[in-house]
Motif scaffolding. Structure first.
Motif, PDB file in Angstrom:
ATOM      1  N   ASN A 113       1.079   2.163  -3.322  1.00 54.75           N
ATOM      2  CA  ASN A 113       0.308   3.285  -3.860  1.00 54.75           C
ATOM      3  C   ASN A 113       1.138   4.551  -4.023  1.00 54.75           C
ATOM      4  O   ASN A 113       0.593   5.653  -4.087  1.00 54.75           O
ATOM      5  CB  ASN A 113      -0.924   3.586  -2.998  1.00 54.75           C
ATOM      6  CG  ASN A 113      -2.122   2.748  -3.402  1.00 54.75           C
ATOM      7  OD1 ASN A 113      -2.182   2.213  -4.506  1.00 54.75           O
ATOM      8  ND2 ASN A 113      -3.086   2.630  -2.506  1.00 54.75           N
ATOM      9  N   ARG A 137      -2.209   7.591  -4.647  1.00 55.22           N
ATOM     10  CA  ARG A 137      -3.645   7.465  -4.409  1.00 55.22           C
ATOM     11  C   ARG A 137      -4.487   8.163  -5.478  1.00 55.22           C
ATOM     12  O   ARG A 137      -5.429   8.883  -5.160  1.00 55.22           O
ATOM     13  CB  ARG A 137      -4.002   8.025  -3.039  1.00 55.22           C
ATOM     14  CG  ARG A 137      -3.560   7.152  -1.882  1.00 55.22           C
ATOM     15  CD  ARG A 137      -4.103   7.676  -0.572  1.00 55.22           C
ATOM     16  NE  ARG A 137      -3.858   6.740   0.512  1.00 55.22           N
ATOM     17  CZ  ARG A 137      -4.285   6.946   1.753  1.00 55.22           C
ATOM     18  NH1 ARG A 137      -4.967   8.041   2.047  1.00 55.22           N
ATOM     19  NH2 ARG A 137      -4.043   6.048   2.697  1.00 55.22           N
ATOM     20  N   LYS A 149       0.131  10.087   3.351  1.00 58.78           N
ATOM     21  CA  LYS A 149      -0.744  10.064   2.183  1.00 58.78           C
ATOM     22  C   LYS A 149      -2.032  10.830   2.441  1.00 58.78           C
ATOM     23  O   LYS A 149      -2.585  10.789   3.537  1.00 58.78           O
ATOM     24  CB  LYS A 149      -1.030   8.615   1.790  1.00 58.78           C
ATOM     25  CG  LYS A 149       0.260   7.842   1.481  1.00 58.78           C
ATOM     26  CD  LYS A 149       0.046   6.345   1.437  1.00 58.78           C
ATOM     27  CE  LYS A 149       1.375   5.615   1.337  1.00 58.78           C
ATOM     28  NZ  LYS A 149       1.250   4.153   1.364  1.00 58.78           N
ATOM     29  N   SER A 192     -11.450   8.692  -7.398  1.00 54.16           N
ATOM     30  CA  SER A 192     -10.464   7.643  -7.113  1.00 54.16           C
ATOM     31  C   SER A 192     -10.790   6.989  -5.774  1.00 54.16           C
ATOM     32  O   SER A 192     -11.281   7.642  -4.844  1.00 54.16           O
ATOM     33  CB  SER A 192      -9.043   8.215  -7.102  1.00 54.16           C
ATOM     34  OG  SER A 192      -8.894   9.172  -6.079  1.00 54.16           O
ATOM     35  N   GLY A 217      -9.543   3.212  -3.287  1.00 53.83           N
ATOM     36  CA  GLY A 217      -8.649   2.068  -3.168  1.00 53.83           C
ATOM     37  C   GLY A 217      -8.299   1.789  -1.728  1.00 53.83           C
ATOM     38  O   GLY A 217      -8.971   2.241  -0.799  1.00 53.83           O
ATOM     39  N   GLU A 247      -4.822   0.131   1.026  1.00 47.77           N
ATOM     40  CA  GLU A 247      -3.413  -0.206   1.259  1.00 47.77           C
ATOM     41  C   GLU A 247      -3.303  -1.140   2.444  1.00 47.77           C
ATOM     42  O   GLU A 247      -4.086  -1.052   3.404  1.00 47.77           O
ATOM     43  CB  GLU A 247      -2.606   1.060   1.541  1.00 47.77           C
ATOM     44  CG  GLU A 247      -2.551   2.038   0.403  1.00 47.77           C
ATOM     45  CD  GLU A 247      -2.416   3.486   0.840  1.00 47.77           C
ATOM     46  OE1 GLU A 247      -2.476   4.357  -0.040  1.00 47.77           O
ATOM     47  OE2 GLU A 247      -2.272   3.729   2.064  1.00 47.77           O
ATOM     48  N   GLY A 290      -0.960  -1.985  -2.530  1.00 47.11           N
ATOM     49  CA  GLY A 290      -1.780  -0.803  -2.752  1.00 47.11           C
ATOM     50  C   GLY A 290      -2.642  -0.999  -3.985  1.00 47.11           C
ATOM     51  O   GLY A 290      -2.166  -1.477  -5.015  1.00 47.11           O
ATOM     52  N   THR A 324      -5.509   1.077  -6.449  1.00 43.91           N
ATOM     53  CA  THR A 324      -6.111   2.371  -6.758  1.00 43.91           C
ATOM     54  C   THR A 324      -6.874   2.294  -8.070  1.00 43.91           C
ATOM     55  O   THR A 324      -6.373   1.735  -9.051  1.00 43.91           O
ATOM     56  CB  THR A 324      -5.049   3.471  -6.874  1.00 43.91           C
ATOM     57  OG1 THR A 324      -4.352   3.596  -5.637  1.00 43.91           O
ATOM     58  CG2 THR A 324      -5.687   4.819  -7.200  1.00 43.91           C
ATOM     59  N   THR A 355      -0.043  -1.784  -6.803  1.00 49.07           N
ATOM     60  CA  THR A 355       1.394  -1.810  -6.547  1.00 49.07           C
ATOM     61  C   THR A 355       1.636  -2.765  -5.381  1.00 49.07           C
ATOM     62  O   THR A 355       0.874  -2.772  -4.411  1.00 49.07           O
ATOM     63  CB  THR A 355       1.955  -0.421  -6.182  1.00 49.07           C
ATOM     64  OG1 THR A 355       1.343   0.028  -4.965  1.00 49.07           O
ATOM     65  CG2 THR A 355       1.692   0.594  -7.280  1.00 49.07           C
TER      66      THR A 355
END
Length: 741
Positions: free
Chosen positions: A126, A143, A189, A592, A594, A596, A614, A616, A642
């Protein structure tokens, strides 16, 4: 979309000297469109046109290998190493940090040959980097937050905090730097509002270099590769006549030919050269105090990287026709004073820094081999940024206390001067296109604090708050009725709250809420009469995260995971006001979410496996301007996923193999979602041998020569004939060696 107007006043005087005195006195240790209309096939590059519509624990200083009969050099007192494996130790330091954190040790940085922020951008889940192939424009997507790739607009603020040895880089231009003697890189992050003075919504990249040792050590490095690439470097660390004064210095130089064939001149295009040096004088007057004086000087002398028409990407992507080769010259000069001190009950860190960054840019504006002076024109930009920063952090230092605390303040004064325009060759001003001159002044101040209270039963509650104030002023020399001056103040209270659960020393779960903030500003270099286009509003976000960090099987496995959700108002984005006019404005709302997952497994004493995933999804929930309605589209340059993965094998006899891969999911190249880059996989490999003080390795980056777009501009807003893209680096390979002594 409503773009709110802003005004500002200039107000902020730094009291750096006073803070430095107080620090010295104690000594401081401390980014839905219709179906495709047509496509350009360039496997694996698929550009498809569509109809548009905290403080961190102390790290180990690098130690040069020594003959068996001699003692190893030891770090100075404030750099004492922790016990255990470097990777395990690096991750363990963040066990109780309620945020997703990715870590890379200095050994990994060295083995992979990472030298700049551009290299760093492909190493973590991410976390993705995009640029036009040059050093100035590296921007990160973390992110769902994609930094603005428009830093030539004075006053634009990055979305990611970036530190090297506690010194912040306030602009992406200030990140143009060569890595030397890196000890550890941490990517925290999400907003880090109560841990760093220069905190931004996407997170903080924190880079640490190694400290001095108690006896003379040094190294020399050299490498050579394809595209006539060469690198040479050297460094040393030594006491200066006593055990309380030390000098550490590093020097590096690079050059390589460009990846493009320039048919107009029969030569390569995109050539690059750079060199730099960094020196640190460390004074340890007492066992509780360390003072570092840091000096840095770097220069980049590159040919400006080209933008290739999308239609050409499928045929000759690395071919250009420029009779006026461009340039991109960057300069960095830094002076910093860092004081760390330990008192009874708390540690103190004080960092005072002055940085001057310069950028001199020229390109072949007509992008042809025409020698007709009426069609031969060039574009240029010049920029100078001066910043003065002061940061102070305090942390309680009793690890057994039920109540722990941290606090800090940050102040910065930044002036950015900009000149730019278009000339007929060589220096004839084009009527109706005057040279643009602009200046922005930015003043920033923040105070922040955090408590950490043990509730019992393995639970800890962590409330925090940050107050941030930003003053912005923009002015230019455009004639009336254009706007020539404006100013505005921004201020936000940013609360945070985290709950941690750590039933054992090898497992921590957490939940966290944080408010994020980026100040607004001005597009001062543009000739505009509408105040809603001249300025852009502040960006705020509500960020939620749950996650865990674990080290099962006695620490041989590190397994961390997290889920996140962010709701952002007035998301700052580079967008078109017309087919040929770009600027910064605000999307009313971006959402957004997501997750990880990251793991490192020490299979044997020789073999380590690592990987990360990751995911997102970032969407414009409400974004429209006079040019188009982007609501419902995906945010550009945010890969759907990713992954990073690989292994490191080190044999007892000195041989080693390191392979690391990176797969990016699809991502859009513009807010209209008119062009898309399909997923791409990049693989790097290093095979080497280390014997005593000598280390020699053969390396390759992007070894399967994948082609992919890392930046784009659409001058027609269609994803078609008016769209241009920059490509990522092709396959590069070579050999490098390092001798330590």
């Amino acid at each position: 979309m409503t773009v709110r107007s802003v005004s500002s006043r200039r107000a902020l005087t730094l009291v750096c000297a006073a803070v430095w005195v107080s620090g010295y006195a104690g000594g401081a240790d401390a980014q839905q469109a219709a179906e495709p209309a047509d496509s350009y096939d360039l496997p694996p590059l698929d550009v498809t046109a569509k109809k548009s519509k905290k403080s961190v624990a102390q790290k180990k200083a690098p130690q040069a290998a020594a003959p068996a009969a001699q003692p190893q050099p030891q770090p100075v007192p404030d750099q004492q190493p922790s016990s255990g494996d470097a990777v395990v130790r690096a991750n363990a330091a963040f066990a109780n940090v309620p945020s997703g954190v990715s870590v890379m040790t200095g050994d990994e940085v060295e083995a992979r040959g990472l030298r700049t922020a551009r290299d760093l951008a492909q190493s973590f889940p991410n976390v993705t980097g995009f640029d036009s192939g040059g050093n100035r424009m590296t921007t990160f997507s973390i992110r769902g937050v994609h930094e603005l790739g428009y830093q030539s607009s004075p006053g634009v603020v990055p979305g990611v905090g970036y530190y090297v040895d506690d010194v912040p880089a306030l602009t992406t231009l200030a990140r143009a730097s060569l890595f030397t003697r890196v000890d550890q890189i941490d990517v925290l992050k999400g907003p880090q509002s109560t841990s760093f003075g220069f905190s931004r919504p996407a997170g903080v990249i924190d880079i640490r270099t190694g400290g001095p040792t108690d006896r003379p050590t040094g190294y020399v490095t050299a490498s050579a590769g394809n595209y006539d690439a060469y690198e040479a470097g050297a460094g040393f660390s030594t006491p200066l006549g006593s055990n309380s004064v030390f000098l550490t210095a590093d020097f590096i130089g690079q050059r390589r030919d460009g990846f493009y064939d320039n048919t107009a001149l029969g030569d390569s295009y995109g050539d690059k050269e750079s060199y730099g040096g960094r020196a640190k004088l460390t004074v340890v007057p007492t066992s509780r105090t360390t003072i570092d004086i840091i000096l840095q000087h770097e220069r980049f002398d590159d040919q400006s990287d080209p933008f290739i028409p999308f239609a050409q990407l499928a045929t000759d992507p690395f071919e250009v026709t420029y009779n006026d080769p461009g340039r991109e010259r960057i300069g960095q000069d830094l002076q910093a004073l860092r004081v760390k001190s330990r008192f009874d009950g708390f540690d103190l860190l004080s960092v005072t820094a002055h940085r001057r960054s310069t950028w001199d840019f020229k390109n072949d504006g007509d992008q042809t081999a025409s020698y007709d002076p009426m069609w031969r024109y060039v574009g240029y930009s010049e920029e100078e940024v001066r910043s003065l920063t002061q940061e102070v952090r305090l942390n309680s230092n009793d690890p057994d206390a039920r109540l722990q605390w941290s606090a800090g303040m940050f102040a910065a004064h930044t002036v950015m001067d900009f000149s730019g325009g278009t000339f007929l060759y060589p220096d004839i001003e084009i009527p109706g296109m005057p040279i643009r001159h602009a200046e922005t002044t930015s003043d920033d101040m923040a105070v922040f604090g955090e408590l950490r209270y043990g509730l019992g039963g393995g639970f800890t509650i962590v409330p925090g708050v940050r107050y941030e104030w930003a003053g912005r002023e923009g002015e230019n020399r455009h004639p009336a009725p254009n706007i020539t001056h404006a100013s505005k103040d921004y201020a936000e209270v940013l609360p945070s709250l985290a709950l941690l659960y750590a039933p054992t020393s090898n497992f921590t779960a957490y939940a966290k809420y944080t408010r994020g903030f980026k100040p607004g500003g001005f597009i001062a270099d543009r000739a505009l009469t509408d105040i809603d286009e001249f300025r852009f509003d502040e960006e705020t976000s509500d960020n939620y995260e749950v996650g865990f960090k674990s080290r099962p099987f006695g620490g041989f496995l590190t397994l961390n995971g997290s889920l996140f959700y962010s709701d952002t108002e007035d998301y700052q984005v580079v967008n078109q006001f017309s087919p040929f006019e770009f600027g910064v404005n605000n999307a009313e709302r971006v959402e957004s979410y997501g997750g990880e997952l990251e793991a490192s497994l020490q299979m044997t004493s020789q073999l380590r496996l690592f990987g990360g995933l990751g995911v997102t999804h970032a969407t414009f929930r409400d974004f429209r301007n006079d040019y188009a309605d982007f609501s419902g589209n995906d945010v550009s340059f945010i890969p759907a996923f990713t992954t990073n993965y690989g292994f490191e094998y080190r044999a007892d006899w000195g041989g080693y193999v390191i392979v690391d891969g990176r797969t990016l999911g699809d991502y859009y190249l513009d807010e209209a979602n008119a062009a898309k880059q399909d997923g791409v996989t990049l693989v790097n490999a290093t095979v080497g041998f280390k014997y005593g003080d000598m280390d020699i390795a053969v390396f390759g980056r992007n070894i399967f020569d994948e082609r992919y777009v890392v930046n784009s501009y659409d001058f027609a807003g269609t994803g078609g004939t008016g769209a241009y893209g920059s490509l990522g680096d092709p396959a590069t390979y070579g050999v490098r060696t390092k001798m330590s002594f």
